[in-house]
Scaffold this motif. Structure first.
Motif, short mmCIF file in Angstrom:
data_model
loop_
_atom_site.label_atom_id
_atom_site.label_comp_id
_atom_site.label_asym_id
_atom_site.label_seq_id
_atom_site.Cartn_x
_atom_site.Cartn_y
_atom_site.Cartn_z
N SER A 1 0.85 -1.19 0.00
CA SER A 1 0.00 0.00 0.00
C SER A 1 0.89 1.24 0.00
N PRO A 2 0.62 2.22 -0.86
CA PRO A 2 1.45 3.42 -0.84
C PRO A 2 1.31 4.22 0.43
N TYR A 3 0.21 4.02 1.15
CA TYR A 3 -0.02 4.77 2.38
C TYR A 3 -0.38 3.78 3.50
N SER A 4 -1.61 3.81 4.01
CA SER A 4 -1.97 2.97 5.14
C SER A 4 -2.69 1.71 4.68
N ALA A 5 -2.76 0.74 5.60
CA ALA A 5 -3.49 -0.49 5.30
C ALA A 5 -4.97 -0.35 5.63
N PHE A 6 -5.29 0.09 6.88
CA PHE A 6 -6.68 0.21 7.32
C PHE A 6 -6.94 1.65 7.75
N GLU A 7 -7.98 2.24 7.20
CA GLU A 7 -8.33 3.63 7.53
C GLU A 7 -9.73 3.68 8.11
N PHE A 8 -9.88 4.45 9.19
CA PHE A 8 -11.18 4.68 9.81
C PHE A 8 -11.38 6.19 9.85
N VAL A 9 -12.40 6.68 9.14
CA VAL A 9 -12.52 8.11 8.90
C VAL A 9 -13.99 8.48 8.79
N SER A 10 -14.30 9.72 9.11
CA SER A 10 -15.60 10.30 8.79
C SER A 10 -15.33 11.33 7.70
N GLY A 11 -15.50 10.91 6.46
CA GLY A 11 -15.01 11.67 5.32
C GLY A 11 -15.61 13.04 5.15
N TRP B 1 1.22 14.93 8.89
CA TRP B 1 0.88 13.64 8.30
C TRP B 1 2.14 12.84 8.07
N PRO B 2 2.13 11.56 8.42
CA PRO B 2 3.29 10.73 8.08
C PRO B 2 3.45 10.63 6.57
N GLN B 3 4.68 10.69 6.12
CA GLN B 3 4.98 10.55 4.70
C GLN B 3 5.52 9.15 4.44
N PRO B 4 5.28 8.62 3.25
CA PRO B 4 5.72 7.25 2.98
C PRO B 4 7.20 7.05 3.23
N GLY B 5 7.51 6.08 4.07
CA GLY B 5 8.88 5.67 4.29
C GLY B 5 9.72 6.58 5.15
N GLN B 6 9.15 7.62 5.73
CA GLN B 6 9.97 8.59 6.45
C GLN B 6 10.32 8.16 7.86
N GLY B 7 9.63 7.16 8.39
CA GLY B 7 9.84 6.80 9.78
C GLY B 7 9.13 7.77 10.70
N ASN B 8 9.10 7.41 11.97
CA ASN B 8 8.44 8.24 12.97
C ASN B 8 9.46 9.26 13.49
N PRO B 9 9.30 10.54 13.18
CA PRO B 9 10.33 11.51 13.55
C PRO B 9 10.41 11.71 15.05
N ASP B 10 11.58 12.08 15.52
CA ASP B 10 11.71 12.44 16.92
C ASP B 10 10.86 13.66 17.20
N PRO B 11 9.96 13.59 18.17
CA PRO B 11 9.08 14.72 18.42
C PRO B 11 9.82 15.86 19.11
N ASP B 12 9.23 17.02 19.02
CA ASP B 12 9.76 18.19 19.74
C ASP B 12 9.62 17.92 21.24
#
Length: 722
Positions: free
Chosen positions: A479-489, A570-581
């Motif tokens: 998947s280019p982004y997420s596998a499972f999405e739960f949203v109120s569009g 928003w997370p970007q593909p392949g970027q990893g989870n950045p160190d938060p401020d």
């Protein structure tokens, strides 16, 4: 702020070859329970063949030629360049998916084992480059088309078929090799359309001949012999009859409107011929469909080749127990098939759909619910403006064992949705079964939302999900982004709840496994993930303060236990989870709930970053509490509690304790109950230190008294690591 908006159109056993990670992969559906259709052809990707052209892609960018290709890759041929396929199976015919520049046409010369055939494959942009400016987020799309050619000889595995561009640039996507059976014979007692004057040469208008044959064959069979037949207007009054051809490579009807009728007594069986239209643009007010309306109860459609129409089947009225199976849907400008309400017991199975201009398969419960109907064992590839499969409302619906690949803009592989588009709409109800589906390179960036759509999406667009949604045995690949999405569009925060996900395998997700953007709840069991690009979970319900999305770990989950750290990005593909401020406010924008609230002073006002708005609990009802889900366990060391800074707020004292929890169920006291004075002279701000060793995900303020008002009140609850 995110904007949510989508627009819906209005009505008037072979080896499948796919691309994964740049390599040729064969997927062989054998038993009925395998994902996808059992197909009579084998597909080979152009990028897996040899030749002199230039490979394009992979690319997931909306509007890019490669983004609409199978495998997100194809081969561009300048005039005189070629791509050569190794034939994977016995075959005597080929179908080619291709694209040429807008406004151009030409041909592909065909060589078999080095010998040029007398016939070439015409290629044209006539049916491509569709514009739908009334659909927000749409760009010019539908770049590819399909063209087929009998090869005039029997080929064996290992033979070579080369396609060479002649006088035009051609981008070749994929070739389907097939052993076409000889033309079938006329059934005994059938009424032939040629006996009624139909022209098998395709020059004369055969409309009246078809009508007369249908009238004469009531209770029997209308025979469509090998040939091409031109119809200039649609058929109606079709009931209690079988329309049968000699095979869809042999019997071809040229029309953009085959059957258009609002009702039928049923028992209509349509099989074994092709209907190829001349639809070059999408006009939603035109019934440019193979079937528009009703075939009546107990009917079937099988063995058909449907191409260059707006929609294959747009079904209204009574189609009880209809079976649609073993068909090919190619190059529609809108849906492949849409059960537009009132479908009861309909089975859509073992079909192949490529290059649809909207949802490939859809159920839309408008006017009356679709009930007890299913999409099973279909192979869907390259829907270029919406979803592979979309379920908009309905009761007791099943989506099982489908293989869906390469969705483009505005679409997921599968969407389970309460988006209504029009009223009266019938939301999801009963049990929605989503079982055994395989999703390959599905999900896309939604330009209206400015964030991605997952491979499988549950969408409480216009109302909360009240049905039981059971998602089982799902495979999500690349998947280019997420596998499972739960949203109120719609962005209104309706709850996506009553959801279970059991037995899923995620093999490559560009961003996260779970993308939760609305309040609700889901339980996950035995979900394994590898190759996750950013984090396991993005859990940031919208709008801020609308509530929480609760993920329950039912056991057996591996490979996705991390949580995206910053809901402001928003997370970007392949970027990893950045160190938060390290200095950020952990509570800002996080889901907040309370034991009660007064009027418009809802819990989310305490975490919205605005000190002038505030939460107020129910009055005269101490004790009261406010709970904030930080999204992950955090070593919180300091809380800053605020009331609005205006002088109109007199100094007063609130008595409160601080509680913490790792799972939202078991709570412990972090700071014992104590009086805290809020004074406008010092900004109406209180700082509460937390002891060393504090590690919590769920933060709760438990208030037992307030000297200034008979309720708990906070304008901001801020949590810091230091």
């Amino acid at each position: 702020m995110r904007t949510f908006r989508t627009v819906r159109s209005m009505p008037v056993l072979a080896t499948v070859v796919a691309m994964a990670a740049g390599a040729l992969v064969t997927l062989t559906p054998t038993p009925a329970h395998a994902a996808g259709a059992a197909l009579p052809f084998t597909s080979v990707e152009a990028e897996a063949a040899s030749g002199t052209g230039t490979r394009i892609g992979p690319d997931h960018t909306q509007g890019a030629l490669a983004s609409e290709a199978s495998g997100r890759q194809a081969v561009r041929l300048a005039s005189g360049q070629r791509v050569e396929f190794t034939v994977p199976r016995a075959a005597n015919a080929v179908n080619v998916a291709y694209s040429v520049p807008d406004g151009q046409s030409g041909s592909l010369d065909v060589y078999v084992n080095g010998q040029k055939l007398a016939k070439s494959i015409p290629v044209t942009a006539k049916y491509s480059y569709v514009d739908t400016p009334w659909i927000p987020g749409a760009k010019t799309h539908h770049f590819y088309d399909n063209a087929r050619l009998p090869l005039g000889q029997n080929l064996q595995p290992g033979d070579k078929v080369a396609l060479q561009a002649a006088n035009v640039q051609v981008t070749v996507d994929v070739a389907d090799f097939e052993q076409v059976a000889a033309a079938a014979g006329k059934p005994a007692g059938a009424v032939s359309v040629t006996d009624k004057g139909a022209d098998p040469g395709g020059q004369g208008d055969s409309t009246q001949a078809f009508r007369e044959a249908i009238a004469a064959a009531r209770g029997g069979v209308v025979w469509i012999p090998p040939g091409e037949y031109r119809l200039t207007s649609s058929l109606n009054g079709v009931q209690d009859v079988t329309l049968q051809g000699a095979g869809h490579w042999h019997s071809v009807v040229r029309t953009s409107r085959f059957i258009d009728q609002s009702s039928s007594s049923g028992n209509v069986h349509i099989k074994d011929f092709a209907v190829i239209g001349e639809v070059t643009e999408r006009v939603d007010s035109n019934p440019d469909n193979f079937v528009n309306g009703s075939l009546g109860p107990g009917s079937s459609v099988s063995g058909m080749w449907l191409q260059h129409l707006k929609v294959g089947l747009w079904l209204l009225g009574n189609n009880d127990n209809l079976v649609v199976e073993n068909n090919r849907f190619l190059d529609m400008t809108a849906d492949g098939l849409n059960l537009n309400g009132n479908a009861r017991g309909v089975r859509v199975r073992n079909n192949f759909l490529r290059n649809q201009g909207d949802d490939a398969l859809a159920m839309w419960s408008l006017y009356a619910p679709d009930t007890n109907s299913s999409f099973e064992n279909n192979t869907i590839t390259q829907p270029n403006l919406a979803n592979g499969i979309a379920i908009y409302g309905g009761t007791d619906i099943t989506v099982r064992n489908n293989l869906i690949s390469d969705t483009n803009a505005l679409g997921s592989g599968i969407a389970i949705s309460n988006q209504k588009f029009l009223d009266p709409f019938h939301p999801l109800a009963g049990t929605i079964t989503v079982d055994g589906n395989t999703l390959v390179r599905t999900g896309a960036m939604n330009p209206n939302w400015n964030h991605p759509m997952g491979a499988l999406r549950v969408d409480s667009y216009d109302s909360a999900i009240e049905a039981q949604v059971r998602i089982t045995n799902t495979t999500v690949t690349d998947s280019p982004y997420s596998a499972f999405e739960f949203v109120s569009g719609s962005g209104r925060g309706f709850a996506a709840k009553n959801i279970t996900v059991d037995g899923a395998t995620v093999k490559g997700a560009g961003t996260v496994v779970v993308q939760a953007e609305t309040p609700g709840a889901a339980t996950f069991r035995d979900v394994t993930a590898t190759g996750v690009g950013a984090a396991g979970v993005y859990n940031c319900p919208y709008p801020s303060g609308s509530g929480t999305f609760t993920l329950t770990d039912g056991g057996g989950n591996t490979g996705w236990n991390s949580t995206w750290s910053d809901c402001s990005t928003w997370p970007q593909p392949g970027q990893g989870n950045p160190d938060p401020d390290p200095g950020r406010n952990l509570a800002k924008g996080r889901p907040a709930t309370a034991t009660g609230s007064q009027d418009v002073y809802t819990p989310g006002k305490a975490v919205d970053g605005d000190p002038n708005t505030y939460w107020e609990s129910a009055n005269h009802a101490f004790p009261q509490s406010l709970t904030v889900d930080l999204g992950a366990r955090e070593a919180v060391r300091r809380l800053v509690l605020k009331l609005p800074p205006q002088a109109a707020w007199q100094a007063h004292t609130q008595t409160l304790s601080v509680q913490g929890s790792a799972d939202g169920s078991a709570w412990s006291t972090v700071v014992a109950a104590k009086d805290h004075r809020f004074d406008p002279a010092s900004g109406n701000t209180v700082t509460v230190p937390l002891p060393a060793g504090t590690n919590l995900r769920h933060l709760r303020l438990h208030v037992t008294a307030n000297t200034g008002w008979p309720a708990a009140q906070f304008s901001e609850v801020e949590a810091y690591l230091s």
